[in-house]
Design an enzyme around this catalytic site. Structure first.
Site, PDB file in Angstrom:
ATOM      1  N   HIS A  72       0.838  -1.208   0.000  1.00 46.26           N
ATOM      2  CA  HIS A  72       0.000   0.000   0.000  1.00 46.26           C
ATOM      3  C   HIS A  72       0.867   1.250   0.000  1.00 46.26           C
ATOM      4  CE1 HIS A  72      -4.011  -1.816   1.624  1.00 46.26           C
ATOM      5  NE2 HIS A  72      -3.546  -2.417   0.549  1.00 46.26           N
ATOM      6  N   TYR A 200      -9.205   5.182   7.873  1.00 49.34           N
ATOM      7  CA  TYR A 200      -9.321   5.538   9.293  1.00 49.34           C
ATOM      8  C   TYR A 200     -10.422   6.599   9.393  1.00 49.34           C
ATOM      9  CZ  TYR A 200      -4.754   3.333  10.313  1.00 49.34           C
ATOM     10  OH  TYR A 200      -3.712   2.453  10.489  1.00 49.34           O
ATOM     11  N   PRO A 291      -3.387   0.405  18.999  1.00 46.82           N
ATOM     12  CA  PRO A 291      -3.114  -0.052  17.630  1.00 46.82           C
ATOM     13  C   PRO A 291      -3.369   0.972  16.518  1.00 46.82           C
ATOM     14  CG  PRO A 291      -5.072  -1.130  18.513  1.00 46.82           C
ATOM     15  CD  PRO A 291      -4.488  -0.342  19.635  1.00 46.82           C
ATOM     16  N   LYS A 295       1.819   0.078  15.214  1.00 44.48           N
ATOM     17  CA  LYS A 295       3.232   0.064  15.556  1.00 44.48           C
ATOM     18  C   LYS A 295       3.712  -1.132  16.373  1.00 44.48           C
ATOM     19  CE  LYS A 295       4.353   3.669  13.442  1.00 44.48           C
ATOM     20  NZ  LYS A 295       4.689   3.237  12.096  1.00 44.48           N
ATOM     21  N   TYR A 382       4.306   6.955  10.020  1.00 41.13           N
ATOM     22  CA  TYR A 382       3.480   5.773   9.736  1.00 41.13           C
ATOM     23  C   TYR A 382       4.301   4.696   9.032  1.00 41.13           C
ATOM     24  CZ  TYR A 382      -0.844   3.226   8.723  1.00 41.13           C
ATOM     25  OH  TYR A 382      -1.831   2.272   8.668  1.00 41.13           O
TER      26      TYR A 382
HETATM   27  P1  RFL Z   1       3.215 -11.408  21.657  1.00 39.33           P
HETATM   28  O1  RFL Z   1       2.801 -11.453  20.229  1.00 39.33           O
HETATM   29  O2  RFL Z   1       2.169 -11.152  22.685  1.00 39.33           O
HETATM   30  O3  RFL Z   1       3.972 -12.765  21.956  1.00 39.33           O
HETATM   31  C1  RFL Z   1       4.272 -13.187  23.261  1.00 39.33           C
HETATM   32  C2  RFL Z   1       4.247 -14.708  23.282  1.00 39.33           C
HETATM   33  O4  RFL Z   1       4.623 -15.157  24.589  1.00 39.33           O
HETATM   34  C3  RFL Z   1       3.733 -16.180  24.996  1.00 39.33           C
HETATM   35  N1  RFL Z   1       3.754 -16.207  26.475  1.00 39.33           N
HETATM   36  C4  RFL Z   1       4.501 -17.074  27.176  1.00 39.33           C
HETATM   37  N2  RFL Z   1       5.313 -18.054  26.792  1.00 39.33           N
HETATM   38  C5  RFL Z   1       5.934 -18.780  27.759  1.00 39.33           C
HETATM   39  N3  RFL Z   1       5.744 -18.551  29.079  1.00 39.33           N
HETATM   40  C6  RFL Z   1       4.943 -17.568  29.518  1.00 39.33           C
HETATM   41  N4  RFL Z   1       4.777 -17.359  30.821  1.00 39.33           N
HETATM   42  C7  RFL Z   1       4.274 -16.786  28.541  1.00 39.33           C
HETATM   43  N5  RFL Z   1       3.406 -15.740  28.607  1.00 39.33           N
HETATM   44  C8  RFL Z   1       3.106 -15.406  27.353  1.00 39.33           C
HETATM   45  C9  RFL Z   1       2.404 -15.790  24.379  1.00 39.33           C
HETATM   46  O5  RFL Z   1       1.533 -16.903  24.227  1.00 39.33           O
HETATM   47  C10 RFL Z   1       2.863 -15.248  23.017  1.00 39.33           C
HETATM   48  O6  RFL Z   1       2.923 -16.255  22.027  1.00 39.33           O
HETATM   49  O7  RFL Z   1       4.354 -10.306  21.892  1.00 39.33           O
HETATM   50  P2  RFL Z   1       5.516  -9.772  20.933  1.00 39.33           P
HETATM   51  O8  RFL Z   1       6.270 -10.903  20.323  1.00 39.33           O
HETATM   52  O9  RFL Z   1       6.207  -8.746  21.706  1.00 39.33           O
HETATM   53  O10 RFL Z   1       4.721  -9.087  19.706  1.00 39.33           O
HETATM   54  C11 RFL Z   1       3.955  -7.930  19.872  1.00 39.33           C
HETATM   55  C12 RFL Z   1       2.783  -7.910  18.892  1.00 39.33           C
HETATM   56  O11 RFL Z   1       2.079  -9.141  18.966  1.00 39.33           O
HETATM   57  C13 RFL Z   1       1.821  -6.753  19.155  1.00 39.33           C
HETATM   58  O12 RFL Z   1       2.523  -5.573  19.490  1.00 39.33           O
HETATM   59  C14 RFL Z   1       0.940  -6.435  17.926  1.00 39.33           C
HETATM   60  O13 RFL Z   1       0.065  -7.489  17.621  1.00 39.33           O
HETATM   61  C15 RFL Z   1       0.151  -5.145  18.170  1.00 39.33           C
HETATM   62  N6  RFL Z   1      -0.781  -4.832  17.065  1.00 39.33           N
HETATM   63  C16 RFL Z   1      -0.332  -4.258  15.875  1.00 39.33           C
HETATM   64  N7  RFL Z   1       0.971  -4.031  15.687  1.00 39.33           N
HETATM   65  C17 RFL Z   1       1.417  -3.565  14.477  1.00 39.33           C
HETATM   66  O14 RFL Z   1       2.627  -3.328  14.311  1.00 39.33           O
HETATM   67  N8  RFL Z   1       0.575  -3.309  13.412  1.00 39.33           N
HETATM   68  C18 RFL Z   1      -0.761  -3.521  13.544  1.00 39.33           C
HETATM   69  O15 RFL Z   1      -1.481  -3.352  12.552  1.00 39.33           O
HETATM   70  C19 RFL Z   1      -1.275  -3.959  14.814  1.00 39.33           C
HETATM   71  N9  RFL Z   1      -2.584  -4.190  14.979  1.00 39.33           N
HETATM   72  C20 RFL Z   1      -2.137  -5.134  17.201  1.00 39.33           C
HETATM   73  C21 RFL Z   1      -3.021  -4.785  16.139  1.00 39.33           C
HETATM   74  C22 RFL Z   1      -2.612  -5.789  18.330  1.00 39.33           C
HETATM   75  C23 RFL Z   1      -3.955  -6.073  18.418  1.00 39.33           C
HETATM   76  N10 RFL Z   1      -4.366  -6.790  19.577  1.00 39.33           N
HETATM   77  C24 RFL Z   1      -5.278  -7.859  19.555  1.00 39.33           C
HETATM   78  C25 RFL Z   1      -3.624  -6.639  20.802  1.00 39.33           C
HETATM   79  C26 RFL Z   1      -4.368  -5.044  16.223  1.00 39.33           C
HETATM   80  C27 RFL Z   1      -4.850  -5.660  17.375  1.00 39.33           C
HETATM   81  C28 RFL Z   1      -6.336  -5.874  17.450  1.00 39.33           C
HETATM   82  C1  PHB Z   2      -4.942  -4.422  10.949  1.00 40.04           C
HETATM   83  O1  PHB Z   2      -5.034  -4.665   9.718  1.00 40.04           O
HETATM   84  O2  PHB Z   2      -5.151  -5.294  11.798  1.00 40.04           O
HETATM   85  C2  PHB Z   2      -4.595  -3.060  11.400  1.00 40.04           C
HETATM   86  C3  PHB Z   2      -4.157  -2.124  10.479  1.00 40.04           C
HETATM   87  C4  PHB Z   2      -3.844  -0.837  10.900  1.00 40.04           C
HETATM   88  C5  PHB Z   2      -3.966  -0.507  12.230  1.00 40.04           C
HETATM   89  C6  PHB Z   2      -4.385  -1.439  13.158  1.00 40.04           C
HETATM   90  C7  PHB Z   2      -4.704  -2.735  12.746  1.00 40.04           C
HETATM   91  O3  PHB Z   2      -3.684   0.762  12.632  1.00 40.04           O
END
Ligand code: RFL
Ligand code: PHB
Length: 389
Positions: A72, A200, A291, A295, A382
Site C-alpha cells: 500500500h 481511518y 493499535p 506500531k 506511519y
Molecule cells: P506477543 O505477540 O504477545 O507474543 C508473546 C508470546 O509469549 C507467549 N507467552 C509465554 N510463553 C511462555 N511462558 C509464559 N509465561 C508466557 N506468557 C506469554 C504468548 O503466548 C505469546 O505467544 O508479543 P511480541 O512478540 O512482543 O509481539 C507484539 C505484537 O504481537 C503486538 O505488538 C501487535 O500485535 C500489536 N498490534 C499491531 N501491531 C502492528 O505493528 N501493526 C498492527 O497493525 C497492529 N494491529 C495489534 C493490532 C494488536 C492487536 N491486539 C489484539 C492486541 C491489532 C490488534 C487488534
Molecule cells: C490491521 O489490519 O489489523 C490493522 C491495520 C492498521 C492498524 C491497526 C490494525 O492501525
C-alpha cells in the site's frame, strides 16, 4: 538443557530474535505456553513497515509475504463525510505491507524448525532464576516433567501478560502508562475489501477502521466502550455501526459473513529499563501502544534487531551495545508511543469530551489532509524507519 540464549515467548519478538541469532551462529531455545496451532491462528496485527518488510526478506523469511502481502502506498482518512488520501509514496518515497501477524508467525516457525531450531510449545509454570548472576536459568514444566534451561542470556519476549517483566524487582522498574476510555472491536469478514487502501474514520459515533487481509478478506474495527461485552454486538449491529461510521456519498461498504470477532483494550505502557542483569525484555513485554498507529509488531521486530546485535557483541566480550540497549530501544519506543497516542486522540470520540475537543480533532484532520508539511510528518512516522544500533 543448555543453550546460549533462552527465549520466553514465540511471538514475533521471540521467533525473530531466535532467527537473527541463528544467522549469527548463536543458539537459542524458545519456550511458549500456547500450542503451535493456537499461535498460528491468533489474529492480531496486519501492517508491516517498509524496513521490517526488508528485514524479513533479507533474512530469508519474506518469500511468502512478497507473494501474498499487499503493498500500500498510503491511507485514507474519512471525516466530514468524505475520504482524504495521504500518499506516503509521493511524500516520503515509502509504503507499507499488509500481511497478517499470524502469517509472519507461521513463516518464522517454519524457518526456525527447518534450520534445526528448538521451540517447546505448551510449557507451564515458567520462572526465571539467577538473572543477575553469570548463569541464569529458566524453569518450567513440559510434557508433565520439570525442566530447566541453563543459558548465558534470557530474551524476555512473552508479551504484556508474561512473567519476564514481573521477574524484575518492582522497585527497579519505572512504568508510564495510560488506559484510554475506549476499546476496539475487531472483526474478520469473508468479503472482498471495499477499499484499496486502509480507511481511518473519525465520526461523532466513534472511530472505525477498514483494513484488509487479502483480496477476498476484510478486517474491520469499531471503537466501543472499554467494558463492552462481545455478546452485546451481534453481526447486524456491527455492520450497522460500520455502515454509519464509514458512510461516504458515492462509496459503499460491502458486507459478508463475520469469521472472527474480539475486543481489545487500548493502552499506552512503557516500562524501563528493558534490561535487568542477563534478562533483556523485548516487544510487548516492555511496552504497549494503542493499535491506531499500527506500531506494536514493528516495535517488537525493532527491539530484537537491536538485541540480536547487542547479544552477538556481548558474547564476543564487548558490552557496549548491550549497555546501550534500553536507551537505543526507548528512543524509538517513545517516538512511536507519541505517534500512536496522537493518531488515537485525533481519531476517537472521547466519551464526555467538551465539544471543543471534537472541533480540535477535525481541525487537525483537515490540517494533515491539506498541508504537505503535516502529511509528510504523518507519512514519515506511519511508514517507520529502521532501528539504529
Ligand atoms: P506477543 O505477540 O504477545 O507474543 C508473546 C508470546 O509469549 C507467549 N507467552 C509465554 N510463553 C511462555 N511462558 C509464559 N509465561 C508466557 N506468557 C506469554 C504468548 O503466548 C505469546 O505467544 O508479543 P511480541 O512478540 O512482543 O509481539 C507484539 C505484537 O504481537 C503486538 O505488538 C501487535 O500485535 C500489536 N498490534 C499491531 N501491531 C502492528 O505493528 N501493526 C498492527 O497493525 C497492529 N494491529 C495489534 C493490532 C494488536 C492487536 N491486539 C489484539 C492486541 C491489532 C490488534 C487488534
Ligand atoms: C490491521 O489490519 O489489523 C490493522 C491495520 C492498521 C492498524 C491497526 C490494525 O492501525
Amino acid at each position: 538443557m543448555r543453550t546460549q540464549v533462552g527465549i520466553v515467548g514465540a511471538g514475533p519478538a521471540g521467533l525473530m530474535l531466535s532467527h537473527l541469532l541463528h544467522l549469527e551462529g548463536i543458539d537459542s531455545i524458545i519456550i511458549e505456553n500456547r500450542s503451535r496451532d493456537y499461535i498460528e491462528g491468533r489474529i492480531r496485527a496486519g501492517l508491516i513497515e517498509q524496513w521490517a518488510r526488508d528485514l524479513l526478506i533479507e533474512t530469508g523469511v519474506g518469500e511468502r509475504m512478497q507473494r501474498e502481502g499487499l503493498s500500500h502506498d498510503g491511507i485514507h482518512f474519512c471525516f466530514d463525510g468524505a475520504l482524504h488520501q495521504i500518499n506516503f509514496r509521493e511524500l516520503v518515497g515509502k509504503g507499507v505491507t499488509i500481511y497478517g501477524q499470524q502469517e509472519v508467525i507461521k513463516d518464522l516457525i517454519e524457518k526456525r524448525l527447518a534450520d534445526g531450531g528448538q521451540i517447546l510449545f505448551e510449557v507451564d509454570d515458567v520462572s526465571l532464576h539467577d538473572v543477575t548472576s553469570a548463569k541464569p536459568k529458566i524453569r518450567f514444566r513440559h510434557g508433565g516433567r520439570n525442566e530447566e534451561i541453563d543459558c548465558d542470556f534470557i530474551g524476555g519476549c512473552d508479551g504484556f501478560h508474561g512473567i519476564c517483566r514481573p521477574s524484575v524487582p518492582p522497585g527497579l522498574l519505572t512504568v508510564r502508562d495510560r488506559d484510554y476510555p475506549y476499546a476496539w472491536l475487531g472483526v474478520t469478514a469473508d468479503v472482498p475489501p471495499s477499499t484499496d487502501e486502509l480507511i481511518y474514520a473519525h465520526h461523532p459515533g466513534g472511530f472505525a477502521l477498514h483494513s484488509l487481509r487479502s483480496p477476498l478478506v476484510s478486517r474491520l474495527y469499531l471503537q466501543v466502550a472499554p467494558d463492552e461485552e462481545i455478546s452485546a454486538w451481534p453481526d447486524d449491529r456491527i455492520w450497522a455501526a460500520l455502515q454509519r461510521r464509514l458512510a461516504v456519498p458515492g462509496w459503499g461498504l460491502k458486507e459478508g459473513p463475520i469469521l472472527d470477532k474480539g475486543i481489545t483494550p487500548m493502552r499506552s505502557f512503557v516500562s524501563a529499563p528493558m534490561r535487568h542483569g542477563r534478562l533483556f525484555l523485548a516487544g510487548d513485554a516492555a511496552h504497549i501502544v494503542p493499535p491506531t498507529g499500527a506500531k506494536g509488531l514493528n516495535l517488537a521486530l525493532g527491539d530484537v534487531a537491536v538485541l540480536a546485535c547487542a547479544l552477538e557483541e556481548l558474547l564476543r566480550g564487548d558490552p557496549r551495545l548491550a549497555d546501550a540497549y534500553t536507551g537505543t530501544c526507548l528512543e524509538r519506543v517513545w517516538r512511536r508511543t507519541h505517534f500512536s497516542w496522537w493518531m488515537t486522540t485525533m481519531l476517537h470520540a472521547t466519551p464526555g469530551a467538551d465539544p471543543l475537543d471534537a472541533q480540535l480533532q477535525l481541525a487537525q484532520l483537515r490540517y494533515v489532509s491539506t498541508s504537505r508539511a503535516a502529511a509528510t510528518s504523518l507519512a514519515e512516522n506511519y511508514t517507520g524507519y529502521p532501528p539504529r544500533s
